[in-house]
Motif scaffolding. Sequence first.
Motif, PDB file in Angstrom:
ATOM      1  N   LEU A   1       0.867  -1.172   0.000  1.00  0.00           N
ATOM      2  CA  LEU A   1       0.000   0.000   0.000  1.00  0.00           C
ATOM      3  C   LEU A   1       0.906   1.223   0.000  1.00  0.00           C
ATOM      4  CD1 LEU A   1      -3.094   0.682   0.301  1.00  0.00           C
ATOM      5  CD2 LEU A   1      -2.645   0.912   2.754  1.00  0.00           C
ATOM      6  N   THR A   2       0.645   2.165  -0.887  1.00  0.00           N
ATOM      7  CA  THR A   2       1.487   3.353  -0.975  1.00  0.00           C
ATOM      8  C   THR A   2       0.597   4.581  -1.048  1.00  0.00           C
ATOM      9  OG1 THR A   2       3.036   2.025  -2.273  1.00  0.00           O
ATOM     10  CG2 THR A   2       3.402   4.389  -2.235  1.00  0.00           C
TER      11      THR A   2
ATOM     12  N   VAL B   1      -2.702  -4.664   5.489  1.00  0.00           N
ATOM     13  CA  VAL B   1      -1.623  -4.111   4.687  1.00  0.00           C
ATOM     14  C   VAL B   1      -1.565  -2.627   4.995  1.00  0.00           C
ATOM     15  CG1 VAL B   1      -3.207  -3.880   2.727  1.00  0.00           C
ATOM     16  CG2 VAL B   1      -0.757  -3.752   2.328  1.00  0.00           C
ATOM     17  N   CYS B   2      -0.374  -2.159   5.192  1.00  0.00           N
ATOM     18  CA  CYS B   2      -0.266  -0.714   5.396  1.00  0.00           C
ATOM     19  C   CYS B   2       1.006  -0.223   4.749  1.00  0.00           C
ATOM     20  CB  CYS B   2      -0.342  -0.326   6.864  1.00  0.00           C
ATOM     21  SG  CYS B   2       1.018  -0.900   7.863  1.00  0.00           S
TER      22      CYS B   2
ATOM     23  N   GLU C   1       9.011   5.445  14.209  1.00  0.00           N
ATOM     24  CA  GLU C   1       8.470   4.203  14.732  1.00  0.00           C
ATOM     25  C   GLU C   1       7.065   3.944  14.221  1.00  0.00           C
ATOM     26  OE1 GLU C   1       6.614   5.879  18.892  1.00  0.00           O
ATOM     27  OE2 GLU C   1       8.475   4.725  18.911  1.00  0.00           O
ATOM     28  N   VAL C   2       6.585   4.788  13.358  1.00  0.00           N
ATOM     29  CA  VAL C   2       5.244   4.556  12.840  1.00  0.00           C
ATOM     30  C   VAL C   2       5.263   3.320  11.966  1.00  0.00           C
ATOM     31  CG1 VAL C   2       4.628   6.984  12.917  1.00  0.00           C
ATOM     32  CG2 VAL C   2       5.590   6.001  10.826  1.00  0.00           C
ATOM     33  N   CYS C   3       4.113   2.763  11.814  1.00  0.00           N
ATOM     34  CA  CYS C   3       3.924   1.651  10.891  1.00  0.00           C
ATOM     35  C   CYS C   3       4.791   0.451  11.262  1.00  0.00           C
ATOM     36  CB  CYS C   3       4.226   2.091   9.448  1.00  0.00           C
ATOM     37  SG  CYS C   3       3.292   1.185   8.236  1.00  0.00           S
ATOM     38  N   ARG C   4       5.072   0.305  12.541  1.00  0.00           N
ATOM     39  CA  ARG C   4       5.966  -0.780  12.903  1.00  0.00           C
ATOM     40  C   ARG C   4       5.349  -2.136  12.584  1.00  0.00           C
ATOM     41  NH1 ARG C   4       7.745  -0.176  18.970  1.00  0.00           N
ATOM     42  NH2 ARG C   4       9.272   1.336  18.337  1.00  0.00           N
ATOM     43  N   ASP C   5       4.076  -2.187  12.643  1.00  0.00           N
ATOM     44  CA  ASP C   5       3.467  -3.494  12.471  1.00  0.00           C
ATOM     45  C   ASP C   5       2.916  -3.671  11.069  1.00  0.00           C
ATOM     46  OD1 ASP C   5       2.893  -5.995  13.407  1.00  0.00           O
ATOM     47  OD2 ASP C   5       0.835  -5.450  13.911  1.00  0.00           O
TER      48      ASP C   5
ATOM     49  N   ASN D   1      -1.208   5.057   8.554  1.00  0.00           N
ATOM     50  CA  ASN D   1      -0.540   4.260   7.535  1.00  0.00           C
ATOM     51  C   ASN D   1      -1.392   3.115   7.023  1.00  0.00           C
ATOM     52  OD1 ASN D   1       1.769   5.867   7.558  1.00  0.00           O
ATOM     53  ND2 ASN D   1       2.430   4.869   9.446  1.00  0.00           N
ATOM     54  N   ALA D   2      -2.676   3.230   7.304  1.00  0.00           N
ATOM     55  CA  ALA D   2      -3.619   2.263   6.758  1.00  0.00           C
ATOM     56  C   ALA D   2      -4.811   3.044   6.216  1.00  0.00           C
ATOM     57  CB  ALA D   2      -4.072   1.289   7.833  1.00  0.00           C
TER      58      ALA D   2
END
Lengths: 600, 566
Positions: free
Chosen positions: A54-55, A510-511, A525-529, A560-561
Amino acid sequence: MTDNDRSDAEPGFPYTRRDALAVLTTGLLGLRASGTAAADHDASHEHDEDAPSLTRLATMAAGSEVTGLFVTRQGDLFVNQQDPSDDNPAPFDRGAIGVVDGLDTRELPEEFPSQPVPEGAERRRVQTVRGDYRVLANGGDPVTNGTGGERLGVAYSVDGDPMTTGQDADFNGFVPGDDPDTGYLFTNYESKPGMVSRLTLRRRDGRWRVVASRNLGFRAEDVQGTWHNCFGTVSPWGTPLSAEEYDSYAAAWYQSAEAREAAGYDDPEIYRAYLGYWGNPYRYGYVVEVEQPTSDDPTPKKRYAMGSCAPENAVVMPDERTVYFGDDGSGTTFYKFVADEPRDLTSGTLSAAKAIQEPGRDAASVGFALEWIELAHGHEEQVESWVAEYDRQEPGPTADYVTPAEVAAWAAGDAPDDRAAFLETRLAATMTGATAEFNKMEGVNVRPDAEPGDYLYVAMSTIEGTMSDDAGDIRVSENGDGIVYRLQLDEDFDVDWMEPAVVGGPDANVCGGCPYDASPAAGSEVCRDCPYNPGNADDGDGLMGTDPLTTDSTAVDRRNAISHPDNVVVMADGRVLIGEDNGHQNDMLWVYNPGRDVDG
Amino acid sequence: MAGLGLTLPTFPTSAAAPPKPDTFDGPVGVHHAFGPVPSTDLNVGFSGGAAAVARVEYSPDESLTQTATAEPLPLPGEELVAYRAALRELTPGETYHVQAFLDGERSPIFEVSTAPADATSFTVTAWGDHGVEDPRNDYKRGSEQAGPNRELAASLDPDVHLGIGDISYADGYPYTWDRYFDAHESFFGNTVQMTVPGNHELEPGQGFAQYDGRLNALMPTGGDRFDHRWYEFRYGNTQFVGLNTAFDACPLVNEEGNEYITRDADDTYCPGEFSTAIHARQYRFLERTLAVADADPRVTWIVCYHHSPVWTSGNHPPRRGIRESWGRLYDEYDVDLVLTGHNHSYERSLPIRNESPGAHGTTYVVNGTGGTSHYGFDTEEPPRWTVVRNNEHYGVTALDVTEHRLDVSYITLDGTVLDEFAVLKDEFGRPTQADAGVPLRVTDGSRSQGADAFTGGQTARIELTVNANTPVSAVRDALPPGWRPIAGDHVASEGNEDGGQHVFFEPAPDTFQALTYFAEAPSGPDATGRYEFGPTVARTPSSDWVRVPSTTETAVVAGPSTEVRR
């Protein structure tokens, strides 16, 4: 809270995932077709470059949702801003029809850095990671064919007074002209009364320029105005298909003036002012096809045989007969119309989906088998004649309309004709056993020239209410950020399985859009998962590698999603553009890459 | 110019000694051009002997109270001198009385007008290859019709006349230039003439010297008379661009080592350093001029003119190199009309874009029938892009410019209008032609229906193509009895005299049409049989139906219970 353990399968669920169709998948990006995007990954957090990604392609100016997503065959991307904040600088302060200059969507690499989440002054403008957003026209601009100061996207009363502002541009549909540098851009206005405009465009020096503009005429006796025109598509034969998101019903329309006032319900008055006479509640809620779109007289025609509900948009399959459309609102239905003849939507068979949920409750992974319940076969002339029986009735107790009892009688086979199926389509579908539980069903789209094995995508803006209660056919967990579902086309362009493809919010499957896509050293640290974050690939420079940040995190950053997916457009290569409506602080435009089948 | 390979030539030794020139007592051959701003600037030219006092007297009324000094421009090989006077700060849209003065001798009084500030309606006449009768000039070909054609042009009372090269055919004999302006003074003394050089302005032994002194010096080139021979001016709503196609003729070297132009240099081009440099400069000028005009809201029409044609089927081949370079600019900036000469014939193209004819694009007109002889055509049949061509007349190209259309006609000496069309803007702002008079010729076509055998009730996908010389706006196909159209591009159908169906299409006008529709085969016990499809016919708004080649086809239908045999 999730429950995607197959061992919980309820005994007797008769449907299997349709993996067998994987063999039908065609080339393109080599997009993966087997399994589901949602459920087939493990939690290893290792990025797989063949996995979905995902962008973030763009962010909108404050206050504006992403509307009007349209990709032309030449790779042009049109995007509108709907009702942005007045505090934005011009031209981001008004509803606008826009284009991304310098972007050829056909040339978008498989992976590219995301547009960062905007901060400060960036929030007041449209930001794009590729190309430059440019406003072609603002709603309310003077039209070039006007003689009396008419303005773009504005509906006028029969006395010539403006009734809307044109700030709510929605669907864009591009119809090519006679060479690659000319065309016509049709735009919906999500207002009451609604409107559709046409910009005549010509490309000079690589940039589309407006050479003429006009509003379409909706005053014909068999049209009687239009309603809240939201999303749409262009049919394979080149006609724009607008859609009237109609959330009324006849009983309310005809109640007394006092009752209408008490309920704050003024739709009939709006249409009386527009038409000069009392409107007909059965004139709205249709797919509207613009015939002769490139002529001097583009003519909107309501496709009465497709039934009346709150269609967000309709999309025609490459067989030029099968049409899918959703139904915006809560407690709604998914429809299929199969035209008798290709390229002719004036007669055909209307069906509604019955959804059968697979075992489990996790909205992020649970799919639905679909069975199609045929409602009726209709001819436009016949349906329109039924509709016309209700023209020009004054409100009050003597007004005639199709009552719920009459719909029930039709469902029981006791009606003299099929008018209930076309005039009260959602209720008729419900009474025949179709599922009327979908929630905020928005854009539905398929790639141009789709083939069996390809996917139809449909956005469910939020998963809640009738989808998440303990009653009926659909009982999944809530997801306030919504889900984009996908449905694989079979040999006849039929669909019988709906499953999550892109899950929004904290449950995201998905992110992307993490800053280190663009700036690996940022150390955010964003979108770590985000195990499927495209930025996690080891590109050999040692900076991204197997990022430790991605292996021990515990939560997805919502930014981020996806959130509140609305406009959905599938590009020719199978990637999906997803536009948000009131999801993030600045609504976002995403590119979802379904990945590829590494074995295939 | 030094270093570019061409010096100002001397007389070639091969040139015969010139006969004695005309002698003129006073100022002769008064003629005019616009200065840099056509609404306020006029340049007046004339010739005469060397004089102490040379000027032009002028005024709106007959008082002639204003004067402008005339600057002498010596002409090689001539006893006479060319004079140039610049009249400035004139009133827009005003008719001025003008008289040339040379040491007490005066020309007749002429009347010439400045351009109105915002003209949206005016008339332009044009020709190439004009000439003058001059029996003393050995090289002169007969130009007997140059005078009558001048009278025809004058009768149209143009606001501007365009002389598109090969003006006097002096060809190294300067006195023919004097004769030219004297003979045609009744017209050029009262009408602004804007000129560009043709190959005959590159004269043996003279180069461009005569043209430069007598004409180019009057044009708004924005520089010295030898600087360049191209310019632009805006007249009301129309941008005019005059260009030089004679920049690359091959110079030869005479016995003294000087370069000169041979009589035989006609159509001989030398893509050398000099011409490449000139071409590059002229290209930049054209591109800049067109870009500015395109962005100028006052400009509706763009008309370019140059001597040698880039689209012609005449004996002189088209200048393909120029077509490739300037043509791209004409496309990019929507040039409406390109006027040329050189071939002594008349020829009008379809709208051309990307070097091919179509529904929109630039119209190219050759009119080399100004008054000097006729040439043949290179092809027996007109090419596909040719709308009208003729080489049997002398005549004038007339432009009637208005706000919404540019009407163009080719009027011949006997008063016949041999061609008449309008340039319009289409809905995208592209130039296109409205034409009432082009006979439709359908050059090619095709039919495809996927199979030659069908079962009863089966659907056939029928694809038709039409290629024509002029945009077709209606197409009609013929379905055999029992077949019915069910969906597609068509707009209507009706039964025809053969018991079948006529299927009507109304596509956007274009010279190429590709149309698709679906038809259902008859079914039932009587359906089995052989069916004849077509022919397809096409028409323009003004033509009758014309048959489209290759659009008949036979197909077999076998009833549902019958096995299809192929």
